[in-house]
Design a protein around this motif. Structure first.
Motif, short mmCIF file in Angstrom:
data_model
loop_
_atom_site.label_atom_id
_atom_site.label_comp_id
_atom_site.label_asym_id
_atom_site.label_seq_id
_atom_site.Cartn_x
_atom_site.Cartn_y
_atom_site.Cartn_z
N UNK A 81 0.84 -1.20 0.00
CA UNK A 81 0.00 0.00 0.00
C UNK A 81 0.87 1.25 0.00
N UNK A 82 1.96 1.21 0.79
CA UNK A 82 2.89 2.34 0.80
C UNK A 82 3.45 2.56 -0.61
N UNK A 83 3.82 1.48 -1.26
CA UNK A 83 4.36 1.59 -2.62
C UNK A 83 3.30 2.10 -3.58
N UNK A 84 2.06 1.60 -3.44
CA UNK A 84 0.99 2.04 -4.35
C UNK A 84 0.72 3.53 -4.18
N UNK A 85 0.66 4.01 -2.97
CA UNK A 85 0.41 5.43 -2.73
C UNK A 85 1.54 6.27 -3.34
N UNK A 86 2.78 5.85 -3.10
CA UNK A 86 3.93 6.58 -3.67
C UNK A 86 3.86 6.61 -5.18
N UNK A 87 3.57 5.46 -5.78
CA UNK A 87 3.54 5.37 -7.25
C UNK A 87 2.38 6.18 -7.83
N UNK A 88 1.21 6.14 -7.17
CA UNK A 88 0.06 6.87 -7.68
C UNK A 88 0.31 8.38 -7.64
N UNK A 89 0.84 8.86 -6.53
CA UNK A 89 1.14 10.29 -6.42
C UNK A 89 2.24 10.71 -7.40
N UNK A 90 3.23 9.86 -7.55
CA UNK A 90 4.30 10.12 -8.52
C UNK A 90 3.73 10.24 -9.93
N UNK A 91 2.80 9.37 -10.28
CA UNK A 91 2.19 9.39 -11.61
C UNK A 91 1.39 10.67 -11.83
N UNK A 92 0.60 11.06 -10.82
CA UNK A 92 -0.24 12.25 -10.95
C UNK A 92 0.61 13.52 -11.05
N UNK A 93 1.52 13.69 -10.11
CA UNK A 93 2.33 14.90 -10.08
C UNK A 93 3.27 14.95 -11.28
N UNK A 94 3.80 13.80 -11.67
CA UNK A 94 4.67 13.76 -12.84
C UNK A 94 3.93 14.18 -14.10
N UNK A 95 2.68 13.74 -14.24
CA UNK A 95 1.86 14.15 -15.39
C UNK A 95 1.68 15.66 -15.42
N UNK A 96 1.39 16.24 -14.28
CA UNK A 96 1.17 17.69 -14.20
C UNK A 96 2.47 18.44 -14.53
N UNK A 97 3.58 17.98 -13.98
CA UNK A 97 4.86 18.66 -14.22
C UNK A 97 5.29 18.58 -15.69
N UNK A 98 4.94 17.48 -16.35
CA UNK A 98 5.33 17.30 -17.75
C UNK A 98 4.34 17.94 -18.72
N UNK A 99 3.25 18.48 -18.20
CA UNK A 99 2.18 18.98 -19.05
C UNK A 99 2.64 20.07 -20.02
N UNK A 100 3.42 21.06 -19.60
CA UNK A 100 3.87 22.08 -20.57
C UNK A 100 4.60 21.46 -21.77
N UNK A 101 5.48 20.51 -21.50
CA UNK A 101 6.20 19.84 -22.58
C UNK A 101 5.25 19.05 -23.46
N UNK A 102 4.31 18.34 -22.83
CA UNK A 102 3.34 17.54 -23.59
C UNK A 102 2.46 18.42 -24.47
N UNK A 103 2.04 19.57 -23.94
CA UNK A 103 1.19 20.48 -24.71
C UNK A 103 1.96 21.04 -25.90
N UNK A 104 3.23 21.39 -25.69
CA UNK A 104 4.02 21.92 -26.80
C UNK A 104 4.22 20.86 -27.88
N UNK A 105 4.72 19.68 -27.49
CA UNK A 105 5.06 18.66 -28.49
C UNK A 105 3.82 18.01 -29.10
N UNK A 106 2.79 17.80 -28.30
CA UNK A 106 1.63 17.08 -28.79
C UNK A 106 0.55 17.94 -29.42
N UNK A 107 0.51 19.23 -29.03
CA UNK A 107 -0.55 20.10 -29.56
C UNK A 107 0.00 21.25 -30.39
N UNK A 108 0.72 22.17 -29.75
CA UNK A 108 1.13 23.39 -30.45
C UNK A 108 2.05 23.10 -31.64
N UNK A 109 3.01 22.21 -31.46
CA UNK A 109 3.92 21.92 -32.57
C UNK A 109 3.18 21.23 -33.71
#
Length: 415
Positions: A81-109
């Protein structure tokens, strides 16, 4: 509809002349844009890796992963459960942090080069759907890997390769049925002469063609595409509506022959085996590099050891760097498979000019005529020039009294 002019038929058929007749139809601003888009993608490979490593470094430098693990420990004493919580939060926050790059490469470009037809809202909704799938799958995979690290600290990388292989096989089986329909509608191809010809080609090679699917990718972009997906009972050939609407019958048959080649040559299993070998090597290197990094910097990061879920960004950095350096290898392996499927498709469909036209249409997003080293390093498919030349060579070797076809200028602009 593309018009064709036959070159004066005195003299023998010349492969290079026939090839240039196609390649020279892409010129001026269209070729410049094609080259600029694809060459710009070369920089996205190292920059994408750098963004990924930077995000994981932030997780470590500011002890964010440590905080995630601490929260998991407050919620439960069960390690999974400790691992699952860590991994889930890592996935969520990582997605948000990478969003500017994803928007540039996947949409604007993509919008900048006219390769995306979606609004930002539609594009972002699909991104959220992909994220939701990751949020379900990634924590489960990570929980399994950390369980192996705890139970087999010396050879966990080998067991982890097997577990990842199982997850990948499940995804391959379920993907066409449960995941792909989340993004597009898949319907059986309509009965008619075209489908009959596709079925006839498949029948010559004992390829099952009971189900041929068409999906509505025109809502996203104008690129022509087809693929073989699935595994076992879910394996299928699918083509997008752009292929049906933007190309001629010879082109469609050439593409379907190519996709049948992937099936007949068992490229799904070949690719699966290659992925497993690369994963094993990447995880082995990670199993050696990550403990060294943790022993050196773990105190600053709040990471106890490799079995600590807070070490997740360390593992991610090692894997990201490995696959960056493995890019030319993976590109070459895929390109070899694609070339084999090209050869099969030419023999199966017997439409060399249809194949050449499709290769030229792909110049919308692939540089048509790269240098040899450039193609070896950056292309995961044969270049358009390579494919057209292969088609013209096949035409010379297999067509009686072959003629040079000179496509009308501007045919690539046709919808």
């Amino acid at each position: 509809m593309m018009l064709e002019l036959m070159a004066a038929a005195s003299g023998s058929f010349d492969v290079e002349t026939a090839t240039r007749a196609y390649l020279d139809t892409l010129e001026g601003p269209a070729r410049e844009q094609s080259d600029a888009y694809f060459e710009g993608g070369y920089w996205l490979i190292p920059l994408g890796t750098l963004v990924s490593v930077l995000i994981d470094w932030i997780f470590l430098r500011f002890r964010i992963a440590h905080a995630f693990r601490r929260l998991g420990e407050r919620l439960s004493k069960r390690l999974w459960i400790v691992t699952w919580v860590t991994a889930a939060l890592y996935t969520v926050v990582g997605f948000v942090m990478a969003l500017p790059w994803s928007i540039y490469t996947g949409f604007f470009r993509e919008k900048q080069y006219g390769l995306l037809d979606q609004s930002f809202g539609a594009w972002f909704a699909e991104s959220l759907t992909g994220f939701a799938i990751s949020l379900v799958m990634m924590p489960l995979v990570i929980v399994a890997i950390y369980a192996l690290i705890r139970r087999a600290p010396k050879n966990w990388w080998l067991w982890a390769t097997g577990v990842l292989g199982i997850f990948l096989m499940v995804a391959m089986v379920l993907g066409p049925v449960f995941i792909s329909p989340l993004f597009n509608d898949y319907d059986e191809m309509e009965q008619g002469p075209l489908r009959d010809k596709i079925v006839d080609i498949a029948g010559k090679y004992d390829i099952p063609a009971d189900h041929i699917y068409v999906f509505d990718q025109s809502k996203q972009h104008k690129r022509i595409s087809a693929n073989v997906s699935g595994l076992g009972p879910t394996i299928r050939i699918s083509l997008n509506d752009n292929l049906l609407e933007r190309t001629s019958e010879p082109e469609i048959l050439a593409v379907m022959g190519h996709e049948m080649g992937h099936y007949k040559l068992r490229h799904i299993w070949v690719n699966f085996g290659v992925i497993m070998l690369l994963l094993a090597l990447g995880l082995f290197i990670t199993s050696r590099a990550a403990p060294w990094l943790i022993s050196r910097y773990g105190g600053r990061w709040g990471v106890r050891d490799l079995a600590d879920p807070a070490s997740l960004p360390v593992l991610a950095i090692c894997i990201a760097v490995f696959f960056f350096f493995a890019t030319p290898v993976t590109n070459t392996l895929i390109r070899v498979n694609e070339s084999q499927a090209d050869a099969f498709g030419l023999e199966a469909a017997r439409e060399p000019d249809g194949f050449a036209k499709v290769a030229m249409r792909l110049s919308e997003y692939r540089k048509i005529e790269p240098g040899a080293l450039e193609e070896a390093l950056f292309f995961d498919h044969p270049s358009g020039a390579t494919r057209v030349r292969m088609a013209m060579q096949w035409k010379q070797d297999n067509v009686e009294n072959p003629q040079v076809v000179v496509p009308e200028q501007g045919y690539l602009d046709a919808e």
